[in-house]
Write an enzyme that holds these catalytic residues in place. Structure first.
Site, PDB file in Angstrom:
ATOM      1  N   HIS A   1     -10.599   0.757  -3.370  1.00  0.00           N
ATOM      2  CA  HIS A   1     -11.930   0.798  -2.796  1.00  0.00           C
ATOM      3  C   HIS A   1     -12.981   1.372  -3.746  1.00  0.00           C
ATOM      4  CE1 HIS A   1     -10.268  -0.355   0.979  1.00  0.00           C
ATOM      5  NE2 HIS A   1      -9.746   0.815   1.302  1.00  0.00           N
TER       6      HIS A   1
ATOM      7  N   LYS B   1      -6.930  -4.976  -3.207  1.00  0.00           N
ATOM      8  CA  LYS B   1      -7.678  -5.453  -2.042  1.00  0.00           C
ATOM      9  C   LYS B   1      -8.686  -4.391  -1.619  1.00  0.00           C
ATOM     10  CE  LYS B   1      -4.089  -4.016   1.266  1.00  0.00           C
ATOM     11  NZ  LYS B   1      -4.829  -3.058   2.074  1.00  0.00           N
TER      12      LYS B   1
ATOM     13  N   SER C   1     -15.268   1.237   5.017  1.00  0.00           N
ATOM     14  CA  SER C   1     -14.239   1.783   5.912  1.00  0.00           C
ATOM     15  C   SER C   1     -14.276   3.316   5.988  1.00  0.00           C
ATOM     16  CB  SER C   1     -12.842   1.335   5.455  1.00  0.00           C
ATOM     17  OG  SER C   1     -12.471   1.985   4.256  1.00  0.00           O
TER      18      SER C   1
ATOM     19  N   ASP D   1      -4.860  -0.694  -1.779  1.00  0.00           N
ATOM     20  CA  ASP D   1      -6.284  -0.503  -1.499  1.00  0.00           C
ATOM     21  C   ASP D   1      -6.921  -0.048  -2.800  1.00  0.00           C
ATOM     22  OD1 ASP D   1      -6.258  -1.175   1.157  1.00  0.00           O
ATOM     23  OD2 ASP D   1      -6.620   0.833   1.926  1.00  0.00           O
TER      24      ASP D   1
ATOM     25  N   GLU E   1     -13.754  -4.872   5.089  1.00  0.00           N
ATOM     26  CA  GLU E   1     -12.579  -4.039   5.378  1.00  0.00           C
ATOM     27  C   GLU E   1     -11.348  -4.413   4.553  1.00  0.00           C
ATOM     28  OE1 GLU E   1     -11.548  -1.443   6.732  1.00  0.00           O
ATOM     29  OE2 GLU E   1     -12.890  -0.843   8.313  1.00  0.00           O
TER      30      GLU E   1
ATOM     31  N   ASP F   1       0.777  -1.249   0.000  1.00  0.00           N
ATOM     32  CA  ASP F   1       0.000   0.000   0.000  1.00  0.00           C
ATOM     33  C   ASP F   1       0.810   1.302   0.000  1.00  0.00           C
ATOM     34  OD1 ASP F   1      -1.911  -1.951   0.279  1.00  0.00           O
ATOM     35  OD2 ASP F   1      -2.860  -1.109   2.045  1.00  0.00           O
TER      36      ASP F   1
ATOM     37  N   ALA G   1       0.517   0.350   6.342  1.00  0.00           N
ATOM     38  CA  ALA G   1       0.978   0.981   7.557  1.00  0.00           C
ATOM     39  C   ALA G   1       1.161  -0.124   8.600  1.00  0.00           C
ATOM     40  CB  ALA G   1      -0.037   2.011   8.050  1.00  0.00           C
TER      41      ALA G   1
ATOM     42  N   CYS H   1      -2.316  -2.493   7.635  1.00  0.00           N
ATOM     43  CA  CYS H   1      -2.153  -3.410   6.499  1.00  0.00           C
ATOM     44  C   CYS H   1      -0.868  -4.225   6.536  1.00  0.00           C
ATOM     45  CB  CYS H   1      -2.321  -2.648   5.195  1.00  0.00           C
ATOM     46  SG  CYS H   1      -4.004  -1.966   5.060  1.00  0.00           S
TER      47      CYS H   1
ATOM     48  N   HIS I   1     -10.463   7.244   1.001  1.00  0.00           N
ATOM     49  CA  HIS I   1      -9.097   7.064   0.515  1.00  0.00           C
ATOM     50  C   HIS I   1      -9.037   5.943  -0.511  1.00  0.00           C
ATOM     51  CE1 HIS I   1      -9.502   4.027   3.700  1.00  0.00           C
ATOM     52  NE2 HIS I   1      -8.584   3.343   3.033  1.00  0.00           N
TER      53      HIS I   1
END
Length: 193
Positions: free
Chosen positions: A54, A96, A60, A52, A103, A10, A131, A135, A71
């Site tokens: 999304h 993902k 989330s 990510d 989530e 990420d 982070a 993740c 985000h």
């Protein structure tokens, strides 16, 4: 043949400076990760990058009752991998968090990542990125739960520490789950052999 793969977690614009959910000092780790990427490429070892990815109505997001500001919405500048990271066609991207109702902090949640690694005869993964307390933690434990040996490069991760101590707790949790920790590029080279 048991291979080692690199997983970069990420390192996306929204998690870096000026992003919607910046991780403190995130960009400091990019030069070190690039050295590892180059080493893996020169050793003909596989490199993966999770991101990510999304939908705009992801669970989330605070607007949907979640914990985080919006985000890494699919196809936005924020969702792109940071331009200074050496990502090219040799790097496999794992998306993902694509299901709006789940989530998915781990690169192994709702993806075919474990099957992909097994197809390549991977038994060990080395992990860096963002982070630490979310993740990185979940992806590392996800790797272990899927039967892979997992090693985290401790100077090439950064965390959020939403609550003070979150990063330290995550490192303890990964360690208790069986993850190893190495420090720096030189240790990684020794570790890979």
């Amino acid at each position: 043949m048991n291979e080692t793969a690199l997983i970069i977690v990420d390192v996306q614009n929204d998690f870096c400076d000026n992003g919607s959910l910046p991780v403190p000092n995130a960009e400091q780790i990019i030069p070190g990760i690039n050295k590892i990427i180059e080493y893996f490429h020169s050793s003909f070892l596989p490199v993966y990058a999770t991101r990510d990815w999304h939908p705009i109505d992801h669970c989330s997001f605070k607007s949907n009752g979640g914990l985080w500001p919006m985000h890494c919405v699919q196809q936005t500048k924020g969702s792109q991998i940071h331009s200074e990271l050496l990502i090219d066609s040799r790097v496999t991207i794992i998306n993902k968090g694509t299901d709006k109702d789940k989530e998915a902090y781990s690169g192994f949640d709702g993806t075919d990542f474990s099957q992909e690694l097994r197809k390549r005869n991977i038994s060990k993964v080395i992990i860096s990125g963002l982070a630490t307390d979310y993740c990185i933690n979940w992806t590392t434990i996800g790797a272990l739960n899927n039967g892979f040996s997992a090693t985290v490069i401790s100077d090439l991760i950064r965390g959020i520490d939403l609550k003070p101590g979150d990063c330290k707790n995550a490192i303890n949790e990964m360690s208790k789950s069986g993850a190893k920790f190495i420090n720096s590029f030189d240790d990684a080279k020794i570790f890979i052999g």
